[in-house]
Design an enzyme around this catalytic site. Structure first.
Site, PDB file in Angstrom:
ATOM      1  N   LYS A  14      25.175 -45.083 110.171  1.00 32.95           N
ATOM      2  CA  LYS A  14      25.244 -45.871 111.407  1.00 32.95           C
ATOM      3  C   LYS A  14      26.625 -45.841 112.047  1.00 32.95           C
ATOM      4  O   LYS A  14      26.725 -45.890 113.265  1.00 32.95           O
ATOM      5  CB  LYS A  14      24.719 -47.295 111.195  1.00 32.95           C
ATOM      6  N   ARG A  89      24.977 -59.466 110.219  1.00 30.52           N
ATOM      7  CA  ARG A  89      24.448 -59.024 108.932  1.00 30.52           C
ATOM      8  C   ARG A  89      23.692 -60.126 108.226  1.00 30.52           C
ATOM      9  O   ARG A  89      23.094 -59.895 107.179  1.00 30.52           O
ATOM     10  CB  ARG A  89      25.613 -58.625 108.031  1.00 30.52           C
ATOM     11  N   ARG A 128      29.947 -39.672 100.357  1.00 30.28           N
ATOM     12  CA  ARG A 128      31.024 -40.279 101.151  1.00 30.28           C
ATOM     13  C   ARG A 128      32.147 -40.789 100.245  1.00 30.28           C
ATOM     14  O   ARG A 128      33.326 -40.723 100.594  1.00 30.28           O
ATOM     15  CB  ARG A 128      30.463 -41.421 102.002  1.00 30.28           C
ATOM     16  N   ARG A 134      36.530 -44.295  99.686  1.00 23.83           N
ATOM     17  CA  ARG A 134      36.449 -45.731  99.969  1.00 23.83           C
ATOM     18  C   ARG A 134      36.306 -46.514  98.673  1.00 23.83           C
ATOM     19  O   ARG A 134      35.518 -46.168  97.806  1.00 23.83           O
ATOM     20  CB  ARG A 134      35.240 -46.036 100.882  1.00 23.83           C
ATOM     21  N   ARG A 145      25.551 -53.466  97.505  1.00 21.85           N
ATOM     22  CA  ARG A 145      25.491 -53.476  98.964  1.00 21.85           C
ATOM     23  C   ARG A 145      24.078 -53.202  99.456  1.00 21.85           C
ATOM     24  O   ARG A 145      23.628 -53.798 100.438  1.00 21.85           O
ATOM     25  CB  ARG A 145      26.491 -52.456  99.524  1.00 21.85           C
TER      26      ARG A 145
HETATM   27  P1  AMP Z   1      30.675 -51.571 106.708  1.00 22.16           P
HETATM   28  O1  AMP Z   1      31.736 -50.609 107.069  1.00 22.16           O
HETATM   29  O2  AMP Z   1      29.897 -52.055 107.922  1.00 22.16           O
HETATM   30  O3  AMP Z   1      29.770 -51.064 105.642  1.00 22.16           O
HETATM   31  O4  AMP Z   1      31.403 -52.868 106.118  1.00 22.16           O
HETATM   32  C1  AMP Z   1      32.218 -52.796 104.963  1.00 22.16           C
HETATM   33  C2  AMP Z   1      32.360 -54.166 104.328  1.00 22.16           C
HETATM   34  O5  AMP Z   1      32.978 -55.075 105.257  1.00 22.16           O
HETATM   35  C3  AMP Z   1      31.060 -54.856 103.934  1.00 22.16           C
HETATM   36  O6  AMP Z   1      30.576 -54.427 102.695  1.00 22.16           O
HETATM   37  C4  AMP Z   1      31.504 -56.319 103.915  1.00 22.16           C
HETATM   38  O7  AMP Z   1      32.271 -56.617 102.766  1.00 22.16           O
HETATM   39  C5  AMP Z   1      32.430 -56.381 105.114  1.00 22.16           C
HETATM   40  N1  AMP Z   1      31.679 -56.720 106.349  1.00 22.16           N
HETATM   41  C6  AMP Z   1      31.516 -55.940 107.450  1.00 22.16           C
HETATM   42  N2  AMP Z   1      30.786 -56.565 108.386  1.00 22.16           N
HETATM   43  C7  AMP Z   1      30.462 -57.773 107.868  1.00 22.16           C
HETATM   44  C8  AMP Z   1      29.703 -58.883 108.349  1.00 22.16           C
HETATM   45  N3  AMP Z   1      29.115 -58.850 109.556  1.00 22.16           N
HETATM   46  N4  AMP Z   1      29.602 -59.966 107.541  1.00 22.16           N
HETATM   47  C9  AMP Z   1      30.201 -60.009 106.342  1.00 22.16           C
HETATM   48  N5  AMP Z   1      30.896 -58.996 105.823  1.00 22.16           N
HETATM   49  C10 AMP Z   1      31.049 -57.877 106.567  1.00 22.16           C
END
Ligand code: AMP
Length: 192
Positions: A14, A89, A128, A134, A145
């Site tokens: 995404k 989320r 990835r 990461r 996750r």
């Molecule tokens: P992502 O890059 O979108 O996968 O986000 C990486 C990490 O950031 C997630 O696993 C969460 O720890 C945190 N995170 C990102 N967006 C949110 C959100 N809307 N609510 C809570 N945690 C978030």
């Protein structure tokens, strides 16, 4: 200008799709994950608070995330349109976003959901992990996750589906073909 959300499980691609869609529609892609990673990199107070949650594959608390997003949404480039990636989320975050947008008189146009099978997701995330290093891409954290997505984020999809603004796109296969069908789906919805 379009006001869009892109959703999809971790590993669904995404983030990449968000960048292509945002460029096509001339709007900023606003990724809460990227905002958090920038704070972690810059060692800000917010980064120190968020980093531990991220490394464990947990969500950062709603109020922390929402405050950060609110600030970003006030930047001039997001005044008329935006593509949110990674927010909301949780069902609580839907309410926070509704409030934010109601204050601006800006309803959402479309929520786009990328769909992919669990086995494809796991494979992509492990790839990835090797490519980007990461710290939240170890197998145990990935499983956490994915589980959180199922438990906390799928209800968000259900809520938007009930509002009639959810569009699902097959997220497996060729990146460019997925972008093309996502653009076509969003343009159809904006026109219709
Ligand atoms: P992502 O890059 O979108 O996968 O986000 C990486 C990490 O950031 C997630 O696993 C969460 O720890 C945190 N995170 C990102 N967006 C949110 C959100 N809307 N609510 C809570 N945690 C978030």
């Amino acid at each position: 200008m379009a006001r869009l959300i892109i959703m999809g499980p971790p590993g669904s691609g995404k983030g990449t799709q968000a960048e292509h869609l945002a460029r096509h529609f001339g709007i900023p892609a606003i990724s809460t994950g990227d905002l958090f990673r920038a704070h972690v990199r810059d060692k800000t107070d917010l980064g120190l608070e968020a980093g531990g949650f991220m490394d464990r594959g947990e969500f950062v608390p709603d109020h922390v995330t929402t405050d950060m997003l609110k600030q970003r949404m006030e930047d001039a480039d997001a005044a008329q349109g935006f593509l949110l990636d990674g927010y909301p989320r949780t069902v609580i975050q839907i309410g926070a976003l509704d409030e934010m947008l109601a204050g601006r008189g800006q309803p959402l146009d479309v929520v786009l959901a990328l769909m992919a099978s669990d086995s494809e997701l796991l494979a992509r995330m492990l790839r990835r992990a090797q490519e980007q290093g990461r710290s939240d891409d170890t197998e145990a954290v990935i499983q956490r996750r994915l589980a959180l997505y199922r438990d906390e984020t799928e209800p968000v999809l259900t809520a938007y589906s009930k509002r009639g603004i959810l569009l699902s796109v097959d997220g497996s296969g060729d990146r460019e073909a997925i972008t093309a069908s996502a653009i076509a789906a969003v343009e159809g919805a904006l026109a219709g």
